[in-house]
Scaffold this motif. Structure first.
Motif, mmCIF file in Angstrom:
data_model
loop_
_atom_site.group_PDB
_atom_site.id
_atom_site.type_symbol
_atom_site.label_atom_id
_atom_site.label_comp_id
_atom_site.label_asym_id
_atom_site.label_seq_id
_atom_site.Cartn_x
_atom_site.Cartn_y
_atom_site.Cartn_z
ATOM 1 N N SER A 13 -6.672 -4.417 1.198
ATOM 2 C CA SER A 13 -5.947 -3.196 1.557
ATOM 3 C C SER A 13 -5.905 -3.079 3.084
ATOM 4 C CB SER A 13 -6.615 -1.961 0.937
ATOM 5 O OG SER A 13 -7.979 -1.905 1.295
ATOM 6 N N GLU B 224 0.830 -1.207 0.000
ATOM 7 C CA GLU B 224 0.000 0.000 0.000
ATOM 8 C C GLU B 224 0.860 1.250 0.000
ATOM 9 O OE1 GLU B 224 -3.756 1.775 -0.220
ATOM 10 O OE2 GLU B 224 -3.223 -0.358 -0.292
ATOM 11 N N ARG B 225 1.942 1.230 0.780
ATOM 12 C CA ARG B 225 2.807 2.412 0.864
ATOM 13 C C ARG B 225 3.621 2.593 -0.416
ATOM 14 N NH1 ARG B 225 4.545 2.513 7.330
ATOM 15 N NH2 ARG B 225 2.398 2.862 8.054
ATOM 16 N N ARG C 6 -2.343 -3.679 -5.862
ATOM 17 C CA ARG C 6 -2.698 -4.236 -4.562
ATOM 18 C C ARG C 6 -2.877 -5.746 -4.693
ATOM 19 N NH1 ARG C 6 -5.586 0.646 -4.570
ATOM 20 N NH2 ARG C 6 -4.978 2.026 -2.835
ATOM 21 N N ASN D 296 -4.234 9.169 5.377
ATOM 22 C CA ASN D 296 -4.788 8.453 4.225
ATOM 23 C C ASN D 296 -6.167 7.853 4.503
ATOM 24 O OD1 ASN D 296 -2.338 8.452 2.323
ATOM 25 N ND2 ASN D 296 -1.485 7.750 4.275
ATOM 26 N N ARG E 171 1.229 4.386 -2.676
ATOM 27 C CA ARG E 171 1.074 5.805 -2.304
ATOM 28 C C ARG E 171 2.266 6.643 -2.740
ATOM 29 N NH1 ARG E 171 -0.362 4.676 3.747
ATOM 30 N NH2 ARG E 171 -2.460 3.836 3.479
ATOM 31 N N GLU E 172 3.449 6.077 -2.559
ATOM 32 C CA GLU E 172 4.669 6.838 -2.824
ATOM 33 C C GLU E 172 5.084 6.808 -4.294
ATOM 34 O OE1 GLU E 172 7.375 4.986 -0.127
ATOM 35 O OE2 GLU E 172 6.230 5.620 1.646
#
Length: 668
Positions: free
Chosen positions: A587, A217-218, A527, A666, A221-222
């Motif tokens: 998630s 997940e990170r 994911r 988030n 995001r990044e």
């Protein structure tokens, strides 16, 4: 001569044993009995490890002073709610007229553990002979074979050792790590969430899987998208075919930093400048420099193990791994397929030699009977034991999941059971068919480009050689795809494109209608869905979709085929992750991310898939006699003691608030 007791893992299996033995039984509370035998059952686990307060009442209160907790002698207790059945089983196993006990619990580590605990707590005497029944399906023939070939239970002592160790490992890590982390970080988590209290629940496998989900997940995001520009030449006419530019050692751009990989540009302006330079050619054409034509074969995949079946069912039927296991377990109990909780994707030599039994049974299958008849009629099953689908060394407890051949026409048409059963049948029948055969053509063409148009301030008189290529692949012979399902090979031009390229010869001049850039973007990681997460667990944290690569690292999994689905369900119940039932996408939740940050700052080894897999491998080594139970236990206790004491000594709670805030941004 005394009576025999047959003890199964649950009532439905016990009934199948009674039927197979053709016993004239009378039904009693918790068992069946005839003149010569008794059939009884557990109801899953009847006995468990006792909680710390059973050792000492003071241990009920969580305190840093009483951990690490590592008993020298472990205590066990009968589980509340099943004491009645335990007492019935205990009475039967210890009856004076019983001299032989046939252990018919599931053929695996957990089934072994279930019976061993019952035997231990019932204090069954050494005067009773115990025999272990090991079967791969619940057909009458397989049950009778299992009983006839039952071995002395002592031959399974090493498997029993690994089962006890697995339970102690989960117990020690669960109690010590959950307590020390809750005591250290529970208040900071509760305060942040405005809750009264918070418990940090961790486990050897569960926390590692949570880590995989949070890390993914990170990464998403990044992730920052990177645009790139590919160069495409439209060949022939406006309705012709496309060829794509790729840098080569003679290219002007070889080794220059303006490139994205080897087939595009990072800046649109540079792509346009290159296109303008190429279009200066008159006539605008390229010369065919290389043509390769080859035949490619795609072999039938290996058979299903549970992880592969769970992955496919997640994609095809959008069901969770535990639902897949439930359906295959139901098919197993209906005698339609072999044992579901298996890691193997191959058959044993012994099964391969008698595979005609399975095939003959499938002749009556409505959908696939014709394929089975064709296999039998052609003799395609002969020599199966010499193929990659048979390998005794790759089988530990059970071989792959295959249909038994028992008539399946009782399955409700269109039901999930029928759908999953058909997947297993198709995968099984595929291995008797030849490989799918593809024809592939690859065309490479060259264009010259004046370097002076690309390099400011210099006008070298030499030209660069720029390469374009295209390829097409079409199905020539379907082979096993006739059963498995035909792909849509027309989506990239298919047969028409193949015919067009097949008419091109080396040194031909290809007219170019246009050259243009095509923008693309790098994509973030995906994911996990419930099926791909199971595969990643099987492959020590890596999502490996390539079948051959998966087989290369087989044996390095996180958890086992019997436990992976339950681990995902436990994370959902703990509200650490969420599962979208429609898409099966997984998630993390905020609490899950906070637990991840806590573990990362304290016992980060729990997040390491390779380390977690090594523990599982160690248990397998105990079961195979490669290391002793004592050696494994010594390492386990050392690890738990060191990490618990480390967490007791750290003082980093306040620092974690910044991590909580970053994660919380988030979530609504």
């Amino acid at each position: 001569m005394g009576k025999k007791v047959f003890i199964a893992e649950k009532p439905s299996v016990a009934n199948e044993f009674a039927k197979a033995l053709k016993l004239n039984t009378k039904k009693h509370d918790g068992y069946l009995e005839s003149d010569e035998a008794i059939v009884t059952w557990c109801v899953g686990h009847l006995v468990r490890l006792s909680y710390p307060e059973v050792y000492n009442e003071s241990l009920k209160r969580w305190s840093l002073d009483t951990i690490p907790f590592m008993p020298k002698e472990y205590k066990y207790e009968v589980i509340d709610g099943v004491k009645k059945q335990f007492n019935i089983v205990k009475g039967l196993l210890t009856r004076d007229d019983v001299d032989t006990i046939y252990i018919c619990t599931d053929s695996g580590r957990e089934g072994e553990y279930i019976y061993r605990l019952v035997d231990q707590e019932a204090k069954v005497g050494a005067d009773k002979q115990r025999k272990r029944v090991w079967i791969d399906s619940q057909t009458e023939e397989e049950i009778i074979r299992g009983i006839k070939e039952a071995k002395d239970w002592k031959e399974y002592d090493k498997l029993s050792d690994s089962a006890y160790l697995r339970a102690k490992e989960d117990y020690l890590m669960g109690i010590n790590f959950s307590r020390v982390l809750s005591l250290k970080y529970g208040n900071s988590i509760a305060n942040f969430l405005n809750e009264k209290y918070a418990v940090v629940s961790v486990g050897r496998v569960m926390t590692c899987v949570l880590g995989m989900i949070v890390k993914r997940e990170r990464e998403i995001r990044e992730f920052v998208k990177t645009p790139f520009y590919r160069i495409i030449a439209k060949c022939g006419s406006e309705d012709g075919f496309e060829m794509e530019w790729k840098v080569n050692e003679k290219s002007f751009y070889a080794g220059l930093p303006v490139l994205y990989k080897d087939n595009g540009f990072l800046e649109e302006a540079e792509a346009k400048r290159f296109i303008e330079a190429l279009k200066k050619n008159d006539p605008l054409e390229m010369t065919v420099s290389e043509i390769s034509k080859k035949t490619e074969k795609k072999n039938p995949p290996l058979l299903y193990n549970l992880a592969e079946a769970q992955n496919d069912c997640s994609k095809i039927f959008k069901i969770a791994p535990n639902d897949t296991l439930k359906v295959i377990q139901e098919l197993y109990e209906k005698k339609l397929v072999t044992y579901p909780r298996t890691d193997a994707r191959v058959l044993s030599t012994a099964v391969a030699k008698e595979i005609t039994k399975n095939l003959n049974g499938l002749k009556n299958n409505k959908a696939y009977g014709g394929y089975a008849s064709k296999i039998l009629g052609s003799g395609a099953y002969k020599g199966l034991e010499k193929t990659k689908y048979v390998n005794d060394k790759q089988i530990t407890d059970h071989y792959a999941i295959i249909p038994t051949g028992v008539n399946s026409n009782s399955l409700t048409p269109g039901s999930l059971q029928e759908g999953v059963y058909n997947l297993i049948v198709k995968r099984f029948l595929s291995i008797f068919y030849p490989a799918a055969v593809y024809k592939k053509i690859n065309i490479t063409g060259c264009m010259e480009c004046d370097r002076s148009l690309l390099k400011d301030g210099e006008t070298p008189d030499n030209m660069s050689s720029e390469v374009f290529s295209t390829s097409v692949k079409v199905l020539e012979s379907p082979g096993y795809l006739e059963i498995a399902g035909m792909p849509n090979d027309d989506k990239e031009g298919g047969q028409d494109m193949f015919s067009l390229l097949n008419g091109i010869r080396k040194n031909d001049k290809i007219n170019i209608a246009d050259i243009y850039e095509k923008m693309g973007e790098t994509s973030p990681p995906k994911r996990y869905n419930s099926g791909s997460l199971i595969l990643a667990m099987e492959n020590a944290g890596q999502l490996i979709e390539d079948e051959e690569l998966r087989e290369q690292i087989k044996g390095s999994g996180i958890g086992t085929s019997a436990t992976r689905a339950e681990i995902i369900d436990k994370l959902i119940r703990n509200k650490y992750i969420s599962l979208n039932k429609k898409t099966q996408i997984i998630s993390p939740k905020l609490m899950g991310e906070m637990i991840y940050d806590v573990v990362s700052a304290s016992i980060n080894q729990l997040l390491n898939p390779e380390l977690t897999a090594s523990w599982e491998k160690g248990l397998t080594m105990v079961a195979q006699g490669e290391i002793s139970a004592e050696e494994y236990m010594q390492k386990l206790e050392g690890f738990v003691e060191r990490r618990t004491n480390y967490v007791k000594g750290v003082n980093n709670q306040s620092k974690l608030r910044a991590y909580y805030q970053r994660a919380a941004a988030n979530y609504k």
